[in-house]
Design a protein around this motif. Sequence first.
Motif, PDB file in Angstrom:
ATOM      1  N   GLY A 178       9.613 -11.636  10.041  1.00  8.06           N
ATOM      2  CA  GLY A 178      10.295 -11.441   8.764  1.00  8.06           C
ATOM      3  C   GLY A 178       9.351 -11.024   7.660  1.00  8.06           C
ATOM      4  N   GLY A 179       8.144 -11.606   7.647  1.00 13.69           N
ATOM      5  CA  GLY A 179       7.197 -11.322   6.572  1.00 13.69           C
ATOM      6  C   GLY A 179       6.619  -9.927   6.602  1.00 13.69           C
ATOM      7  N   MET A 180       6.570  -9.317   7.781  1.00 12.52           N
ATOM      8  CA  MET A 180       6.005  -7.973   7.879  1.00 12.52           C
ATOM      9  C   MET A 180       6.948  -6.907   7.331  1.00 12.52           C
ATOM     10  SD  MET A 180       2.992  -8.287   8.915  1.00 12.52           S
ATOM     11  CE  MET A 180       2.666  -6.541   9.138  1.00 12.52           C
ATOM     12  N   VAL A 181       8.235  -7.206   7.279  1.00 11.75           N
ATOM     13  CA  VAL A 181       9.216  -6.202   6.834  1.00 11.75           C
ATOM     14  C   VAL A 181       8.956  -5.740   5.397  1.00 11.75           C
ATOM     15  CG1 VAL A 181      11.661  -5.780   6.352  1.00 11.75           C
ATOM     16  CG2 VAL A 181      10.985  -6.929   8.467  1.00 11.75           C
ATOM     17  N   PRO A 182       8.859  -6.651   4.417  1.00 15.31           N
ATOM     18  CA  PRO A 182       8.638  -6.165   3.040  1.00 15.31           C
ATOM     19  C   PRO A 182       7.251  -5.583   2.809  1.00 15.31           C
ATOM     20  CG  PRO A 182       8.588  -8.558   3.117  1.00 15.31           C
ATOM     21  CD  PRO A 182       9.041  -8.105   4.457  1.00 15.31           C
ATOM     22  N   LEU A 183       6.315  -5.847   3.715  1.00  6.92           N
ATOM     23  CA  LEU A 183       4.956  -5.339   3.526  1.00  6.92           C
ATOM     24  C   LEU A 183       4.742  -3.964   4.149  1.00  6.92           C
ATOM     25  CD1 LEU A 183       2.853  -8.575   4.209  1.00  6.92           C
ATOM     26  CD2 LEU A 183       3.593  -7.651   2.001  1.00  6.92           C
ATOM     27  N   LEU A 184       5.652  -3.539   5.025  1.00  7.95           N
ATOM     28  CA  LEU A 184       5.472  -2.269   5.727  1.00  7.95           C
ATOM     29  C   LEU A 184       5.237  -1.079   4.796  1.00  7.95           C
ATOM     30  CD1 LEU A 184       8.012  -2.474   8.706  1.00  7.95           C
ATOM     31  CD2 LEU A 184       5.515  -2.380   8.822  1.00  7.95           C
ATOM     32  N   PRO A 185       6.016  -0.921   3.711  1.00  8.15           N
ATOM     33  CA  PRO A 185       5.781   0.247   2.839  1.00  8.15           C
ATOM     34  C   PRO A 185       4.385   0.294   2.237  1.00  8.15           C
ATOM     35  CG  PRO A 185       7.931  -0.694   2.401  1.00  8.15           C
ATOM     36  CD  PRO A 185       7.210  -1.658   3.287  1.00  8.15           C
ATOM     37  N   TYR A 186       3.769  -0.882   2.036  1.00  8.07           N
ATOM     38  CA  TYR A 186       2.445  -0.923   1.423  1.00  8.07           C
ATOM     39  C   TYR A 186       1.354  -0.423   2.372  1.00  8.07           C
ATOM     40  CZ  TYR A 186       4.684  -3.610  -2.269  1.00  8.07           C
ATOM     41  OH  TYR A 186       5.494  -4.008  -3.303  1.00  8.07           O
ATOM     42  N   PHE A 187       1.671  -0.346   3.658  1.00  7.70           N
ATOM     43  CA  PHE A 187       0.740   0.237   4.620  1.00  7.70           C
ATOM     44  C   PHE A 187       0.631   1.760   4.452  1.00  7.70           C
ATOM     45  CE2 PHE A 187       1.439  -3.715   6.991  1.00  7.70           C
ATOM     46  CZ  PHE A 187       0.164  -3.977   7.484  1.00  7.70           C
ATOM     47  N   PHE A 188       1.707   2.374   4.009  1.00  7.47           N
ATOM     48  CA  PHE A 188       1.794   3.838   4.022  1.00  7.47           C
ATOM     49  C   PHE A 188       1.858   4.466   2.637  1.00  7.47           C
ATOM     50  CE2 PHE A 188       4.050   2.067   7.737  1.00  7.47           C
ATOM     51  CZ  PHE A 188       3.217   2.530   8.747  1.00  7.47           C
ATOM     52  N   ILE A 189       2.213   3.673   1.628  1.00  2.51           N
ATOM     53  CA  ILE A 189       2.365   4.227   0.273  1.00  2.51           C
ATOM     54  C   ILE A 189       1.286   3.631  -0.628  1.00  2.51           C
ATOM     55  CG2 ILE A 189       3.927   4.501  -1.688  1.00  2.51           C
ATOM     56  CD1 ILE A 189       6.261   4.104   0.250  1.00  2.51           C
ATOM     57  N   PRO A 190       0.345   4.417  -1.100  1.00  2.00           N
ATOM     58  CA  PRO A 190      -0.774   3.879  -1.890  1.00  2.00           C
ATOM     59  C   PRO A 190      -0.378   3.432  -3.298  1.00  2.00           C
ATOM     60  CG  PRO A 190      -0.929   6.265  -1.743  1.00  2.00           C
ATOM     61  CD  PRO A 190       0.186   5.859  -0.832  1.00  2.00           C
ATOM     62  N   THR A 191       0.678   4.046  -3.857  1.00  4.42           N
ATOM     63  CA  THR A 191       1.115   3.679  -5.209  1.00  4.42           C
ATOM     64  C   THR A 191       1.997   2.442  -5.145  1.00  4.42           C
ATOM     65  OG1 THR A 191       1.103   6.009  -5.832  1.00  4.42           O
ATOM     66  CG2 THR A 191       2.239   4.481  -7.305  1.00  4.42           C
ATOM     67  N   ALA A 192       1.596   1.395  -5.873  1.00  4.83           N
ATOM     68  CA  ALA A 192       2.275   0.111  -5.760  1.00  4.83           C
ATOM     69  C   ALA A 192       3.742   0.187  -6.180  1.00  4.83           C
ATOM     70  CB  ALA A 192       1.548  -0.939  -6.599  1.00  4.83           C
ATOM     71  N   GLN A 193       4.031   0.901  -7.263  1.00  3.91           N
ATOM     72  CA  GLN A 193       5.403   0.958  -7.757  1.00  3.91           C
ATOM     73  C   GLN A 193       6.320   1.668  -6.755  1.00  3.91           C
ATOM     74  OE1 GLN A 193       6.692  -0.522 -10.467  1.00  3.91           O
ATOM     75  NE2 GLN A 193       4.684  -1.443 -10.830  1.00  3.91           N
ATOM     76  N   LYS A 194       5.835   2.758  -6.163  1.00  5.98           N
ATOM     77  CA  LYS A 194       6.632   3.459  -5.163  1.00  5.98           C
ATOM     78  C   LYS A 194       6.796   2.613  -3.905  1.00  5.98           C
ATOM     79  CE  LYS A 194       5.364   8.131  -6.670  1.00  5.98           C
ATOM     80  NZ  LYS A 194       4.712   9.407  -6.256  1.00  5.98           N
ATOM     81  N   ALA A 195       5.719   1.944  -3.533  1.00  4.65           N
ATOM     82  CA  ALA A 195       5.796   1.067  -2.363  1.00  4.65           C
ATOM     83  C   ALA A 195       6.772  -0.073  -2.601  1.00  4.65           C
ATOM     84  CB  ALA A 195       4.410   0.513  -2.030  1.00  4.65           C
ATOM     85  N   MET A 196       6.811  -0.572  -3.839  1.00  2.00           N
ATOM     86  CA  MET A 196       7.727  -1.668  -4.148  1.00  2.00           C
ATOM     87  C   MET A 196       9.179  -1.219  -4.016  1.00  2.00           C
ATOM     88  SD  MET A 196       8.271  -3.839  -7.657  1.00  2.00           S
ATOM     89  CE  MET A 196       9.166  -2.467  -8.373  1.00  2.00           C
ATOM     90  N   LEU A 197       9.476  -0.009  -4.498  1.00  6.01           N
ATOM     91  CA  LEU A 197      10.843   0.502  -4.390  1.00  6.01           C
ATOM     92  C   LEU A 197      11.249   0.666  -2.927  1.00  6.01           C
ATOM     93  CD1 LEU A 197      10.822   3.201  -7.228  1.00  6.01           C
ATOM     94  CD2 LEU A 197      11.870   0.925  -7.277  1.00  6.01           C
ATOM     95  N   ALA A 198      10.326   1.171  -2.109  1.00  2.85           N
ATOM     96  CA  ALA A 198      10.611   1.292  -0.680  1.00  2.85           C
ATOM     97  C   ALA A 198      10.768  -0.079  -0.042  1.00  2.85           C
ATOM     98  CB  ALA A 198       9.487   2.069   0.003  1.00  2.85           C
ATOM     99  N   SER A 199       9.935  -1.037  -0.487  1.00  6.02           N
ATOM    100  CA  SER A 199      10.011  -2.396   0.046  1.00  6.02           C
ATOM    101  C   SER A 199      11.346  -3.043  -0.297  1.00  6.02           C
ATOM    102  CB  SER A 199       8.861  -3.235  -0.511  1.00  6.02           C
ATOM    103  OG  SER A 199       8.944  -4.566  -0.042  1.00  6.02           O
ATOM    104  N   ILE A 200      11.833  -2.775  -1.493  1.00  2.79           N
ATOM    105  CA  ILE A 200      13.133  -3.320  -1.899  1.00  2.79           C
ATOM    106  C   ILE A 200      14.235  -2.807  -0.973  1.00  2.79           C
ATOM    107  CG2 ILE A 200      14.908  -3.261  -3.693  1.00  2.79           C
ATOM    108  CD1 ILE A 200      12.639  -3.297  -5.761  1.00  2.79           C
ATOM    109  N   GLY A 201      14.224  -1.500  -0.735  1.00  8.35           N
ATOM    110  CA  GLY A 201      15.249  -0.915   0.124  1.00  8.35           C
ATOM    111  C   GLY A 201      15.184  -1.446   1.551  1.00  8.35           C
ATOM    112  N   VAL A 202      13.972  -1.491   2.097  1.00  9.88           N
ATOM    113  CA  VAL A 202      13.795  -1.965   3.482  1.00  9.88           C
ATOM    114  C   VAL A 202      14.166  -3.435   3.604  1.00  9.88           C
ATOM    115  CG1 VAL A 202      12.075  -2.429   5.279  1.00  9.88           C
ATOM    116  CG2 VAL A 202      12.050  -0.249   4.071  1.00  9.88           C
ATOM    117  N   THR A 203      13.700  -4.228   2.652  1.00 10.18           N
ATOM    118  CA  THR A 203      13.932  -5.671   2.739  1.00 10.18           C
ATOM    119  C   THR A 203      15.398  -6.025   2.521  1.00 10.18           C
ATOM    120  OG1 THR A 203      11.690  -6.033   1.901  1.00 10.18           O
ATOM    121  CG2 THR A 203      13.176  -7.921   1.910  1.00 10.18           C
TER     122      THR A 203
END
Length: 250
Positions: A178-203
């Motif tokens: 479960g914990g790896m799901v919201p962190l996945l975008p941060y592996f591939f997106i260097p910009t934190a704000q963009k990664a957060m938006l992707a993390s929101i959608g995925v999570t």
Amino acid sequence: MALEEGRAVTRTASATEKLLLHHEEKHFTAGDVVRDVIMGVSDGLTVPFALAAGLSGASAPSYLILTAGLAEVAAGAISMGLGGYLAAKSEADHYVRELKREEEEIVRVPDTEAAEIGEILSRYGLQPHDYSPVVSSLRKNPQAWLEFMMKFELGLEKPEPRRALQSALTIAMAYVVGGMVPLLPYFFIPTAQKAMLASIGVTLTALIFFGYIKGHFTGNRPLLSAIQTAFIGALASAAAYALAKALQAA
């Protein structure tokens, strides 16, 4: 006439036997495992999600959020697993203590314990002439008597010998998944704000799916469970994000 009736009874009995042979009762028996999975995945999806959102709100770089998130997943898995182990171990220890106490009472005050069998069975509508043979039979079989009292007087089921270890591993692994799901975008997106938006959608997608499955297994309405689970996760992450923004502004 009697012969025909006898044949009819025989055919009926044969048909009944066939039905009994082909009848299989399907009961869900993995309740403890499902409970552990639900506990691990739900916390795993929510806590790292809230942490990542909070750090994103504080304008932390993506690699720092990922590092902190992975550290939290590791620590959370260990903590949750240990908690599950201790809880299951406590239940097993409690069962052993009550088993010894009940065994001593059967030896020391058998008449009192036998009377308790009658009291238990009377709650199910049985009269003394109905349950007296049952009481007599149990008194002749101390092990069955002990098991009866543990289950019906104390409401305790004998725990599986390896339940504590299995619970710890199940919860810990579920938390990691479960914990790896919201962190996945941060592996591939260097910009934190963009990664957060992707993390929101995925999570949120994962929370909705998990909530639906959870509702299915727990007997609740799957759609309502999906909405509730997603709402709780979104609320936790929004609170963490708002708190980080407020601290940053201060």
